[in-house]
Every structure is written in structure tokens, then in C-alpha cells.
Design a protein around this motif. Structure first.
Motif, PDB file in Angstrom:
ATOM      1  N   ARG A  36       0.471  12.005 -20.576  1.00 13.44           N
ATOM      2  CA  ARG A  36       0.676  13.222 -21.352  1.00 13.44           C
ATOM      3  C   ARG A  36      -0.270  13.226 -22.558  1.00 13.44           C
ATOM      4  O   ARG A  36      -0.347  12.262 -23.314  1.00 13.44           O
ATOM      5  N   ASN A  37      -0.968  14.328 -22.743  1.00 15.77           N
ATOM      6  CA  ASN A  37      -1.875  14.509 -23.870  1.00 15.77           C
ATOM      7  C   ASN A  37      -1.082  15.107 -25.036  1.00 15.77           C
ATOM      8  O   ASN A  37      -0.799  16.292 -25.055  1.00 15.77           O
ATOM      9  N   HIS A  38      -0.756  14.274 -26.009  1.00 20.46           N
ATOM     10  CA  HIS A  38       0.052  14.716 -27.139  1.00 20.46           C
ATOM     11  C   HIS A  38      -0.739  15.558 -28.136  1.00 20.46           C
ATOM     12  O   HIS A  38      -0.151  16.261 -28.951  1.00 20.46           O
ATOM     13  N   GLY A  44      -7.368  18.021 -29.238  1.00 21.66           N
ATOM     14  CA  GLY A  44      -7.763  16.612 -29.124  1.00 21.66           C
ATOM     15  C   GLY A  44      -7.203  15.971 -27.867  1.00 21.66           C
ATOM     16  O   GLY A  44      -6.692  16.640 -26.966  1.00 21.66           O
ATOM     17  N   TYR A  45      -7.338  14.649 -27.809  1.00 18.22           N
ATOM     18  CA  TYR A  45      -6.804  13.903 -26.676  1.00 18.22           C
ATOM     19  C   TYR A  45      -6.175  12.625 -27.204  1.00 18.22           C
ATOM     20  O   TYR A  45      -6.850  11.796 -27.823  1.00 18.22           O
ATOM     21  N   ALA A  46      -4.894  12.456 -26.988  1.00 21.01           N
ATOM     22  CA  ALA A  46      -4.185  11.254 -27.417  1.00 21.01           C
ATOM     23  C   ALA A  46      -3.006  11.014 -26.478  1.00 21.01           C
ATOM     24  O   ALA A  46      -2.215  11.912 -26.226  1.00 21.01           O
ATOM     25  N   PHE A  76       4.888  13.463 -16.030  1.00 21.03           N
ATOM     26  CA  PHE A  76       3.718  13.098 -16.835  1.00 21.03           C
ATOM     27  C   PHE A  76       3.204  11.700 -16.495  1.00 21.03           C
ATOM     28  O   PHE A  76       2.101  11.321 -16.900  1.00 21.03           O
ATOM     29  N   HIS A  77       3.969  10.928 -15.762  1.00 13.38           N
ATOM     30  CA  HIS A  77       3.577   9.561 -15.424  1.00 13.38           C
ATOM     31  C   HIS A  77       2.791   9.533 -14.116  1.00 13.38           C
ATOM     32  O   HIS A  77       3.069  10.287 -13.195  1.00 13.38           O
TER      33      HIS A  77
END
Length: 95
Positions: A36-38, A44-46, A76-77
Motif C-alpha cells: 500500500r502506498n501511504h 509520493g511513494y511510501a 494490499f498484500h
């Protein structure tokens, strides 16, 4: 004598979550690291670094699809399907 255990109940992990069931077609599904991109909302990408899905409740309950480690939904996994091929020949001729 101790209490009798229901042997037909699904096996559970140490944290009380149900083990991944083996399917009839010989495949087992595992859910690995969270992808999952928080930071998508800010461009952004985190990712959070969660390495493997752990169900937050026993199978069948409403929150069973939420990860106990990161709180994300199981979708998301990363999904990995492990296939077992039991179609092999045993050689007992002694050659």
C-alpha cells in the motif's frame, strides 16, 4: 482428564489467527509484504514495511481481512500461490 479438543476445527497460529487453508486443487495462498502506498495522496511513494499479512481476528469474523501489523486490508498484500504437484512416480524396481 483434560478438556476434549475439537479436531475438526481449523488449526491456528500462535497469535490466534487461522492458518491458510489448502485448496482442493492443491494450491495454498500466502499473503506477503504490504504494498500500500501511504503517500499517494500527496504524490509520493511510501510503504509501511509490513513483511507479512497477519489476520487481526479468526477467519469468518468481520475484521479477519485486516492485517494486525499494519491495519491494511488483505488485498494490499502481495499474493503468492504455492502449488503442490503430487503427480510423481515412485521407482521401486531397485535399479
Amino acid at each position: 482428564m483434560g478438556p476434549q479438543q475439537d479436531r475438526s476445527a481449523p488449526k491456528t497460529h500462535a497469535n490466534g489467527t487461522a492458518a491458510a487453508p489448502e485448496r482442493k486443487d492443491g494450491k495454498v495462498v500466502h499473503y506477503k509484504e504490504c504494498q500500500r502506498n501511504h503517500a499517494a495522496g500527496i504524490g509520493g511513494y511510501a510503504v509501511d514495511g509490513c513483511r507479512e499479512f497477519m489476520a487481526s481476528a479468526p477467519e469468518g469474523s468481520p475484521t479477519a481481512l485486516l492485517c494486525a501489523a499494519c491495519g491494511c486490508h488483505r488485498s494490499f498484500h502481495k499474493r503468492e500461490v504455492e502449488a503442490f504437484d503430487c503427480d510423481y512416480e515412485s521407482d521401486t524396481s531397485g535399479r
